[in-house]
Design an enzyme around this catalytic site. Sequence first.
Site, PDB file in Angstrom:
ATOM      1  N   ALA A  70       0.857  -1.177   0.000  1.00 10.68           N
ATOM      2  CA  ALA A  70       0.000   0.000   0.000  1.00 10.68           C
ATOM      3  C   ALA A  70       0.896   1.231   0.000  1.00 10.68           C
ATOM      4  O   ALA A  70       2.024   1.196   0.502  1.00 10.68           O
ATOM      5  CB  ALA A  70      -0.895  -0.018   1.227  1.00 10.68           C
ATOM      6  N   GLU A 115      -0.810  -9.147  -0.458  1.00 10.48           N
ATOM      7  CA  GLU A 115      -2.227  -9.379  -0.123  1.00 10.48           C
ATOM      8  C   GLU A 115      -3.113  -9.358  -1.369  1.00 10.48           C
ATOM      9  O   GLU A 115      -4.039 -10.149  -1.499  1.00 10.48           O
ATOM     10  CB  GLU A 115      -2.682  -8.321   0.885  1.00 10.48           C
ATOM     11  N   GLU A 135       4.673  -4.965   7.194  1.00  8.30           N
ATOM     12  CA  GLU A 135       3.926  -3.914   7.903  1.00  8.30           C
ATOM     13  C   GLU A 135       4.407  -3.700   9.335  1.00  8.30           C
ATOM     14  O   GLU A 135       4.334  -2.592   9.866  1.00  8.30           O
ATOM     15  CB  GLU A 135       2.424  -4.252   7.917  1.00  8.30           C
TER      16      GLU A 135
HETATM   17  N1  CAA Z   1       4.621   3.230  -0.633  1.00  4.83           N
HETATM   18  C1  CAA Z   1       5.043   4.383  -1.183  1.00  4.83           C
HETATM   19  N2  CAA Z   1       6.197   4.497  -1.879  1.00  4.83           N
HETATM   20  C2  CAA Z   1       6.954   3.394  -1.975  1.00  4.83           C
HETATM   21  C3  CAA Z   1       6.599   2.171  -1.413  1.00  4.83           C
HETATM   22  C4  CAA Z   1       5.347   2.101  -0.710  1.00  4.83           C
HETATM   23  N3  CAA Z   1       4.880   0.976  -0.159  1.00  4.83           N
HETATM   24  N4  CAA Z   1       7.564   1.267  -1.680  1.00  4.83           N
HETATM   25  C5  CAA Z   1       8.507   1.890  -2.392  1.00  4.83           C
HETATM   26  N5  CAA Z   1       8.144   3.177  -2.577  1.00  4.83           N
HETATM   27  C6  CAA Z   1       8.873   4.222  -3.304  1.00  4.83           C
HETATM   28  C7  CAA Z   1      10.054   4.721  -2.490  1.00  4.83           C
HETATM   29  O1  CAA Z   1       9.633   5.694  -1.551  1.00  4.83           O
HETATM   30  C8  CAA Z   1      10.943   5.289  -3.560  1.00  4.83           C
HETATM   31  O2  CAA Z   1      10.412   6.539  -3.958  1.00  4.83           O
HETATM   32  P1  CAA Z   1      11.411   7.836  -4.008  1.00  4.83           P
HETATM   33  O3  CAA Z   1      12.390   7.501  -5.109  1.00  4.83           O
HETATM   34  O4  CAA Z   1      10.479   8.950  -4.362  1.00  4.83           O
HETATM   35  O5  CAA Z   1      12.058   7.944  -2.688  1.00  4.83           O
HETATM   36  C9  CAA Z   1      10.709   4.332  -4.737  1.00  4.83           C
HETATM   37  O6  CAA Z   1       9.484   3.659  -4.466  1.00  4.83           O
HETATM   38  C10 CAA Z   1      11.802   3.285  -4.872  1.00  4.83           C
HETATM   39  O7  CAA Z   1      11.939   2.644  -3.609  1.00  4.83           O
HETATM   40  P2  CAA Z   1      13.352   2.415  -2.891  1.00  4.83           P
HETATM   41  O8  CAA Z   1      14.272   3.518  -3.228  1.00  4.83           O
HETATM   42  O9  CAA Z   1      13.073   2.136  -1.448  1.00  4.83           O
HETATM   43  O10 CAA Z   1      13.827   1.096  -3.650  1.00  4.83           O
HETATM   44  P3  CAA Z   1      14.725  -0.097  -3.099  1.00  4.83           P
HETATM   45  O11 CAA Z   1      14.988  -0.982  -4.266  1.00  4.83           O
HETATM   46  O12 CAA Z   1      15.861   0.428  -2.309  1.00  4.83           O
HETATM   47  O13 CAA Z   1      13.766  -0.888  -2.039  1.00  4.83           O
HETATM   48  C11 CAA Z   1      11.730  -1.918  -1.302  1.00  4.83           C
HETATM   49  C12 CAA Z   1      12.619  -1.534  -2.495  1.00  4.83           C
HETATM   50  C13 CAA Z   1      12.410  -3.016  -0.473  1.00  4.83           C
HETATM   51  C14 CAA Z   1      10.423  -2.470  -1.870  1.00  4.83           C
HETATM   52  C15 CAA Z   1      11.474  -0.704  -0.413  1.00  4.83           C
HETATM   53  O14 CAA Z   1      11.008   0.371  -1.239  1.00  4.83           O
HETATM   54  C16 CAA Z   1      10.451  -0.912   0.663  1.00  4.83           C
HETATM   55  O15 CAA Z   1      10.743  -1.469   1.687  1.00  4.83           O
HETATM   56  N6  CAA Z   1       9.187  -0.437   0.421  1.00  4.83           N
HETATM   57  C17 CAA Z   1       8.131  -0.490   1.407  1.00  4.83           C
HETATM   58  C18 CAA Z   1       7.570  -1.906   1.547  1.00  4.83           C
HETATM   59  C19 CAA Z   1       6.486  -1.909   2.588  1.00  4.83           C
HETATM   60  O16 CAA Z   1       6.680  -1.592   3.738  1.00  4.83           O
HETATM   61  N7  CAA Z   1       5.238  -2.330   2.186  1.00  4.83           N
HETATM   62  C20 CAA Z   1       4.117  -2.379   3.061  1.00  4.83           C
HETATM   63  C21 CAA Z   1       3.293  -1.130   2.933  1.00  4.83           C
HETATM   64  S1  CAA Z   1       1.993  -0.993   4.151  1.00  4.83           S
HETATM   65  C22 CAA Z   1       0.732  -1.993   3.573  1.00  4.83           C
HETATM   66  O17 CAA Z   1       0.833  -2.588   2.530  1.00  4.83           O
HETATM   67  C23 CAA Z   1      -0.493  -2.026   4.425  1.00  4.83           C
HETATM   68  C24 CAA Z   1      -1.497  -3.074   4.089  1.00  4.83           C
HETATM   69  O18 CAA Z   1      -1.423  -4.172   4.547  1.00  4.83           O
HETATM   70  C25 CAA Z   1      -2.638  -2.769   3.246  1.00  4.83           C
END
Ligand code: CAA
Length: 261
Positions: A70, A115, A135
């Site tokens: 998300a 999910e 999460e």
């Molecule tokens: N939401 C918003 N933006 C996101 C994102 C997310 N879930 N995941 C990645 N991005 C964005 C980053 O902010 C980044 O944007 P900027 O360049 O503007 O900073 C871009 O995508 C590229 O990401 P990274 O630079 O972090 O890329 P990476 O290759 O170093 O890492 C990753 C990749 C491991 C997926 C890392 O981005 C990450 O950990 N993302 C978050 C994953 C996460 O926590 N997901 C759960 C979300 S909460 C949820 O889903 C709730 C639910 O149950 C409904």
Amino acid sequence: MTDHPAYETITVETPAEGVGVVRFNRPKALNALNAQMTGEAFTALEMFDRDPAIGCMILTGSDRAFAAGADIKEMHGKTAIDMAIHDTTDWSRLTRIGKPIIAVVSGVALGGGCEIAMTCDMIVASETALFGQPEINLGILPGAGGTQRLTHAVGKALAMEIILTDRRLTAEEALRYGLVNRVAPLETYFQEAVELAKQVASRSQVASRLAKQAVNKAFELGLADGLDYEKRLFYLLFASEDKAEGMSAFVEKRPAVWKHK
Ligand code: CAA
């Protein structure tokens, strides 16, 4: 094919007869699931669901990311009441799609990405796929079905570890633990998924819709009620033109010509 509106965050394709593809397309955000993109994806899937030329759908992303969860930036400033009034992670529209949907996952399928893939009916993964529910790192829990669907898929012990410690599953592990149907090389996974979708689409849509409904009921009902539900759908299909055609075709030793009625 039905004319789709102009989308900004997804693309649609029909790469083979009977197969409709919806592709997440927010590459800079690794397909983080914001309200616009999920809204467009569900609209496109609903249109394919109503399109008689389509018998199976694929929901996919890019080679690098199915979806990184998300959209955290969209949820960042939100309060509990904001979410209760407008939950941007309420994806129940997806569960109301009647035709089968295959999630085709390459790269990250994290949080809501995992999910949404699990909400689909089958999962085909590339060898680079990575599944997880991170999460807990954000001080929340999987809120779009992960605590339930992951537990059904891989069992309590592993689901607890994934959700409590952010353990991630490689494609091979996901296959071993029953989360995905098959794993294929990066070069061919999408085409393999299209072949699987073609197999589904080549059957009676009436029968595949009801079969999907019956299997999904296994997650909601006890065995006696589930068997009763199955039997009612089984009898219902005896009223379809496709049942008459399917059985005639078998007896006459020829391929069936489905009317999807
Ligand atoms: N939401 C918003 N933006 C996101 C994102 C997310 N879930 N995941 C990645 N991005 C964005 C980053 O902010 C980044 O944007 P900027 O360049 O503007 O900073 C871009 O995508 C590229 O990401 P990274 O630079 O972090 O890329 P990476 O290759 O170093 O890492 C990753 C990749 C491991 C997926 C890392 O981005 C990450 O950990 N993302 C978050 C994953 C996460 O926590 N997901 C759960 C979300 S909460 C949820 O889903 C709730 C639910 O149950 C409904």
